[in-house]
Structures are given as C-alpha cells and as structure tokens.
Design a protein around this motif. Structure first.
Motif, PDB file in Angstrom:
ATOM      1  N   THR A  38      30.826-106.342 -89.422  1.00 10.88           N
ATOM      2  CA  THR A  38      29.663-106.734 -88.630  1.00 10.88           C
ATOM      3  C   THR A  38      30.073-107.083 -87.201  1.00 10.88           C
ATOM      4  O   THR A  38      29.365-106.769 -86.243  1.00 10.88           O
ATOM      5  N   SER A  39      31.232-107.715 -87.051  1.00  7.89           N
ATOM      6  CA  SER A  39      31.665-108.154 -85.726  1.00  7.89           C
ATOM      7  C   SER A  39      32.044-106.999 -84.811  1.00  7.89           C
ATOM      8  O   SER A  39      32.039-107.163 -83.591  1.00  7.89           O
ATOM      9  N   ILE A  40      32.389-105.840 -85.367  1.00  8.33           N
ATOM     10  CA  ILE A  40      32.771-104.690 -84.533  1.00  8.33           C
ATOM     11  C   ILE A  40      31.705-103.597 -84.535  1.00  8.33           C
ATOM     12  O   ILE A  40      31.966-102.477 -84.114  1.00  8.33           O
ATOM     13  N   LYS A  52      26.949 -99.857 -93.283  1.00  7.52           N
ATOM     14  CA  LYS A  52      28.029 -98.901 -93.531  1.00  7.52           C
ATOM     15  C   LYS A  52      29.304 -99.662 -93.886  1.00  7.52           C
ATOM     16  O   LYS A  52      29.509-100.806 -93.467  1.00  7.52           O
ATOM     17  N   VAL A  53      30.166 -98.991 -94.629  1.00  9.30           N
ATOM     18  CA  VAL A  53      31.449 -99.606 -94.979  1.00  9.30           C
ATOM     19  C   VAL A  53      32.301 -99.793 -93.738  1.00  9.30           C
ATOM     20  O   VAL A  53      33.075-100.754 -93.633  1.00  9.30           O
ATOM     21  N   PHE A  54      32.148 -98.882 -92.751  1.00  6.48           N
ATOM     22  CA  PHE A  54      32.838 -99.016 -91.475  1.00  6.48           C
ATOM     23  C   PHE A  54      31.939 -98.422 -90.399  1.00  6.48           C
ATOM     24  O   PHE A  54      31.314 -97.371 -90.607  1.00  6.48           O
ATOM     25  N   PRO A  55      31.818 -99.077 -89.242  1.00  5.17           N
ATOM     26  CA  PRO A  55      30.896 -98.588 -88.210  1.00  5.17           C
ATOM     27  C   PRO A  55      31.320 -97.242 -87.625  1.00  5.17           C
ATOM     28  O   PRO A  55      32.509 -96.919 -87.569  1.00  5.17           O
ATOM     29  N   ASN A  56      30.314 -96.477 -87.203  1.00  2.00           N
ATOM     30  CA  ASN A  56      30.594 -95.175 -86.586  1.00  2.00           C
ATOM     31  C   ASN A  56      31.285 -95.321 -85.231  1.00  2.00           C
ATOM     32  O   ASN A  56      32.158 -94.534 -84.877  1.00  2.00           O
ATOM     33  N   ALA A  57      30.861 -96.323 -84.480  1.00  2.17           N
ATOM     34  CA  ALA A  57      31.434 -96.533 -83.133  1.00  2.17           C
ATOM     35  C   ALA A  57      31.857 -97.988 -83.001  1.00  2.17           C
ATOM     36  O   ALA A  57      31.096 -98.827 -82.498  1.00  2.17           O
ATOM     37  N   PRO A  58      33.053 -98.331 -83.471  1.00  6.38           N
ATOM     38  CA  PRO A  58      33.514 -99.721 -83.394  1.00  6.38           C
ATOM     39  C   PRO A  58      33.542-100.219 -81.943  1.00  6.38           C
ATOM     40  O   PRO A  58      33.854 -99.471 -81.013  1.00  6.38           O
ATOM     41  N   THR A  59      33.210-101.477 -81.764  1.00 10.93           N
ATOM     42  CA  THR A  59      33.180-102.065 -80.426  1.00 10.93           C
ATOM     43  C   THR A  59      33.655-103.510 -80.486  1.00 10.93           C
ATOM     44  O   THR A  59      33.558-104.158 -81.531  1.00 10.93           O
ATOM     45  N   ILE A  60      34.162-104.000 -79.367  1.00 14.50           N
ATOM     46  CA  ILE A  60      34.579-105.403 -79.291  1.00 14.50           C
ATOM     47  C   ILE A  60      33.656-106.178 -78.337  1.00 14.50           C
ATOM     48  O   ILE A  60      34.021-107.257 -77.862  1.00 14.50           O
ATOM     49  N   GLU A  61      32.459-105.651 -78.117  1.00 14.99           N
ATOM     50  CA  GLU A  61      31.548-106.289 -77.168  1.00 14.99           C
ATOM     51  C   GLU A  61      31.162-107.699 -77.610  1.00 14.99           C
ATOM     52  O   GLU A  61      30.966-108.596 -76.772  1.00 14.99           O
ATOM     53  N   TYR A  63      33.046-109.804 -79.328  1.00 21.25           N
ATOM     54  CA  TYR A  63      34.175-110.698 -79.062  1.00 21.25           C
ATOM     55  C   TYR A  63      34.240-111.042 -77.572  1.00 21.25           C
ATOM     56  O   TYR A  63      34.524-112.191 -77.208  1.00 21.25           O
ATOM     57  N   ILE A  64      33.998-110.048 -76.726  1.00 23.77           N
ATOM     58  CA  ILE A  64      34.019-110.290 -75.283  1.00 23.77           C
ATOM     59  C   ILE A  64      32.948-111.292 -74.890  1.00 23.77           C
ATOM     60  O   ILE A  64      33.186-112.220 -74.105  1.00 23.77           O
ATOM     61  N   TYR A  65      31.759-111.133 -75.463  1.00 26.64           N
ATOM     62  CA  TYR A  65      30.665-112.063 -75.142  1.00 26.64           C
ATOM     63  C   TYR A  65      30.999-113.473 -75.623  1.00 26.64           C
ATOM     64  O   TYR A  65      30.792-114.455 -74.891  1.00 26.64           O
ATOM     65  N   VAL A  66      31.506-113.583 -76.845  1.00 25.70           N
ATOM     66  CA  VAL A  66      31.806-114.902 -77.411  1.00 25.70           C
ATOM     67  C   VAL A  66      32.828-115.644 -76.552  1.00 25.70           C
ATOM     68  O   VAL A  66      32.699-116.845 -76.299  1.00 25.70           O
ATOM     69  N   ILE A  67      33.852-114.921 -76.074  1.00 24.62           N
ATOM     70  CA  ILE A  67      34.913-115.570 -75.306  1.00 24.62           C
ATOM     71  C   ILE A  67      34.479-115.854 -73.865  1.00 24.62           C
ATOM     72  O   ILE A  67      34.767-116.923 -73.317  1.00 24.62           O
ATOM     73  N   SER A  68      33.764-114.910 -73.250  1.00 28.17           N
ATOM     74  CA  SER A  68      33.489-115.019 -71.810  1.00 28.17           C
ATOM     75  C   SER A  68      32.140-115.638 -71.474  1.00 28.17           C
ATOM     76  O   SER A  68      32.000-116.252 -70.401  1.00 28.17           O
ATOM     77  N   SER A  69      31.147-115.493 -72.349  1.00 23.74           N
ATOM     78  CA  SER A  69      29.785-115.890 -71.975  1.00 23.74           C
ATOM     79  C   SER A  69      29.175-116.961 -72.870  1.00 23.74           C
ATOM     80  O   SER A  69      28.012-117.303 -72.695  1.00 23.74           O
ATOM     81  N   GLN A 248      27.518-111.402 -82.790  1.00 26.76           N
ATOM     82  CA  GLN A 248      28.182-112.510 -82.118  1.00 26.76           C
ATOM     83  C   GLN A 248      28.607-113.592 -83.110  1.00 26.76           C
ATOM     84  O   GLN A 248      29.706-114.147 -83.015  1.00 26.76           O
ATOM     85  N   ILE A 249      27.741-113.901 -84.058  1.00 24.30           N
ATOM     86  CA  ILE A 249      28.082-114.914 -85.071  1.00 24.30           C
ATOM     87  C   ILE A 249      29.257-114.447 -85.909  1.00 24.30           C
ATOM     88  O   ILE A 249      30.169-115.226 -86.239  1.00 24.30           O
ATOM     89  N   ALA A 250      29.269-113.157 -86.277  1.00 19.33           N
ATOM     90  CA  ALA A 250      30.374-112.620 -87.076  1.00 19.33           C
ATOM     91  C   ALA A 250      31.687-112.658 -86.292  1.00 19.33           C
ATOM     92  O   ALA A 250      32.738-113.009 -86.838  1.00 19.33           O
ATOM     93  N   ALA A 251      31.628-112.282 -85.007  1.00 20.16           N
ATOM     94  CA  ALA A 251      32.839-112.304 -84.185  1.00 20.16           C
ATOM     95  C   ALA A 251      33.377-113.734 -84.054  1.00 20.16           C
ATOM     96  O   ALA A 251      34.590-113.966 -84.168  1.00 20.16           O
ATOM     97  N   ALA A 252      32.478-114.685 -83.829  1.00 20.08           N
ATOM     98  CA  ALA A 252      32.907-116.084 -83.725  1.00 20.08           C
ATOM     99  C   ALA A 252      33.481-116.576 -85.054  1.00 20.08           C
ATOM    100  O   ALA A 252      34.454-117.338 -85.078  1.00 20.08           O
ATOM    101  N   SER A 253      32.904-116.134 -86.156  1.00 24.21           N
ATOM    102  CA  SER A 253      33.395-116.544 -87.477  1.00 24.21           C
ATOM    103  C   SER A 253      34.795-116.015 -87.739  1.00 24.21           C
ATOM    104  O   SER A 253      35.656-116.735 -88.258  1.00 24.21           O
ATOM    105  N   ILE A 254      35.020-114.755 -87.396  1.00 23.77           N
ATOM    106  CA  ILE A 254      36.356-114.172 -87.582  1.00 23.77           C
ATOM    107  C   ILE A 254      37.380-114.913 -86.720  1.00 23.77           C
ATOM    108  O   ILE A 254      38.490-115.236 -87.175  1.00 23.77           O
ATOM    109  N   MET A 255      37.021-115.228 -85.494  1.00 17.70           N
ATOM    110  CA  MET A 255      37.937-115.953 -84.617  1.00 17.70           C
ATOM    111  C   MET A 255      38.177-117.377 -85.117  1.00 17.70           C
ATOM    112  O   MET A 255      39.249-117.951 -84.893  1.00 17.70           O
ATOM    113  N   THR A 256      37.205-117.943 -85.806  1.00 13.84           N
ATOM    114  CA  THR A 256      37.349-119.290 -86.343  1.00 13.84           C
ATOM    115  C   THR A 256      38.304-119.326 -87.531  1.00 13.84           C
ATOM    116  O   THR A 256      38.977-120.333 -87.778  1.00 13.84           O
TER     117      THR A 256
END
Length: 282
Positions: A38-40, A52-61, A63-69, A248-256
């Motif tokens: 979910t985070s990517i 999907k089991v894995f996203p078609n177009a993985p992204t780190i957007e 993670y970037i938002y969570v860290i920078s904004s 964003q919540i998933a990315a923050a959770s993984i980083m936590t």
C-alpha cells in the motif's frame, strides 16, 4: 522395513511442523507486506483499481510526503524521547527493586513480591480520569514527561518480576563471598549480578521500549498539542471523516516499524534467552 517406516514418519512429522510454522509465519508477515505494498502504490491505483499483490507502478511519493511535508519527524522525535527514557529509567528502577526483593530483608517483602503484578488486573482505561486530573494539578498536562511517568508505571511491575527471577537464581554464596572480600552492595550488584542477568536486562529493555513506542491511550489523553504527540497518536490523527490517505498512513507505519526492528535485531538473541530463562526459572 521398520527403519524405513520410522524414517518416513519422521519425515512426515518434520514436514508437517515446517509447513505449520510456514503458514503461521505467513499469517503474521502478510499484513506487514500488504501495508508495504500500500505504501508504494500510487493514489489512483489505491482508489480506483482492485487490490494487487504488487503495484503496477511502484512509487515512493508517499514516503517523500511523510518525511518532507508532514509532522512525522516531530512525532518520531517525541516517540524516541519517550521510549528511550522509559527504557533507561525502567531498567535502573527495576534492577534496584528486583535486587532488593531478592537479596535484602525487610518487612512486607513476601507480600510485595507476590502482589507486584496485580497492577495489570486493572485496564488502563480505568486509570485515565485520575491520571488526567493529576497531570493537570501538577502541571504536567500536555508534557511528554507525564507520558514517560505513566509508561514507567505500566512497565515497572513486569520488569521487576522478571529480573527478580534472575536474581533469585544466582547462588547466595557468590554475594556472601564478595561481602567477605569487602565489596559493598553496589559493587556486588554492578560487578557480579548485572553481568549474570544480561539476558533479563535485554528483555526488560525491549519490553519497556516496545510498550511505550506502541502506546496510544495515554499520549492521546495526556497530550493535546500536535507538536508533542507521539507516532501512534500523530499517525492516527491523519484520518478524517471525509478522506483517508492510506498510502501516507501505510508509509508512516512502515517507517515506524523500522526502529523496533533495528532495536530487536541488536539485542534480539539476549531477549530470547531472557524469555526462555525466565520460563525455566519461573
């Protein structure tokens, strides 16, 4: 023929055990994997396409938002402050109390050692109102120190009980020989006992760190300023009645999860020894 049948049964038994362990591991790991997926995943893929089991177009957007904004780094700093301080103070206090319960004679020692875990009979929700009122009266409301104090109260009984089991297992002859050699109680504790109970110390450190790191109830009640919130409360606050940005919540959770993984990896072996040692001693 008998040996062949025995080997066959042994193979089937091992296969069944490993299969069962693999399925249990999959059950525990899959939710974490799904949060990572979910985070990517992009916003459109999350909102308008089937899972999907894995996203078609993985992204780190996300993670970037969570860290920078977002205020994630502020929440992280607050959680690290609370968790590290709780771990250090719980270790110091539990070592002193456990050593006293195990090696010092005083009135009420037996009663105290048998009832120390009774604090866990009461759910934390029952303590919320009195803790809130006390924090306001002493000027600790909306202060991370109040969260530290409450978490220590929650982790200390189990930590004392765990370390007491280790101190009880150390032969009394060791401390008596040290006294004859002129060692003080502090020297005996610091130079002799602590190296022998290292797995127990690791157990207490990890337990107190994880409990305070994952605590949601007490920070949610005792902290109101968003700049003083911990990760559990801060991330939960990203949801609203009209929208939830799962990426964003998933990315923050993984980083936590990462600090917990790093901490456990550094002292994980001692933690496992501590649990098994406590089980044998108990």
């Amino acid at each position: 023929m008998i040996n062949r049948d025995a080997k066959k049964r042994k193979f089937i038994l091992k296969f069944g055990i490993y299969l069962g362990l693999g399925l249990i591991s999959l059950i525990y790991v899959f939710p974490i994997y799904w949060v990572f997926v979910t985070s990517i995943s992009g916003f459109k893929e999350l909102m308008f396409e089937p899972p999907k089991v894995f996203p078609n177009a993985p992204t780190i957007e996300h993670y970037i938002y969570v860290i920078s904004s977002s205020k994630y780094l502020i929440f992280l700093k607050n959680s690290l402050f609370v968790s590290i301080l709780v771990s250090i103070l719980t270790l110091i206090m539990s070592v002193c109390f456990a050593y006293a319960l195990s090696n010092v004679r005083f009135y009420g020692k037996y009663f105290l050692s048998k009832t120390i875990l009774m604090v866990y009979f009461f759910p934390g929700i029952l303590l919320i109102i009195p803790l809130f009122q006390m924090a306001q009266k002493v000027g600790l409301y909306d202060n991370l120190i109040s969260v530290v104090i409450v978490n220590i109260l929650m982790t200390l009984p189990f930590s004392i009980w765990t370390l007491k089991l280790y101190f009880d297992d150390i032969p009394k002859e060791i401390s008596e020989a040290a006294k004859i050699d002129g060692c003080s109680r502090f020297d005996i504790l610091y130079r002799i006992f602590l190296p022998l109970v290292l797995p127990g110390l690791a157990t207490v450190a990890i337990y107190s760190f994880v409990v305070s790191w994952n605590d949601y109830l007490f920070p949610a009640v005792l902290i109101s300023d968003i700049d003083h919130q911990t990760l559990a409360v801060g991330i939960a606050g990203w949801t609203s009645s009209y929208s939830i940005n799962w990426g964003q919540i998933a990315a923050a959770s993984i980083m936590t999860i990462i600090p917990i993984v790093i901490f456990f990896a550094s002292v994980g072996k001692l933690f496992i020894k501590g649990l098994t040692g406590g089980a044998v001693k108990g």
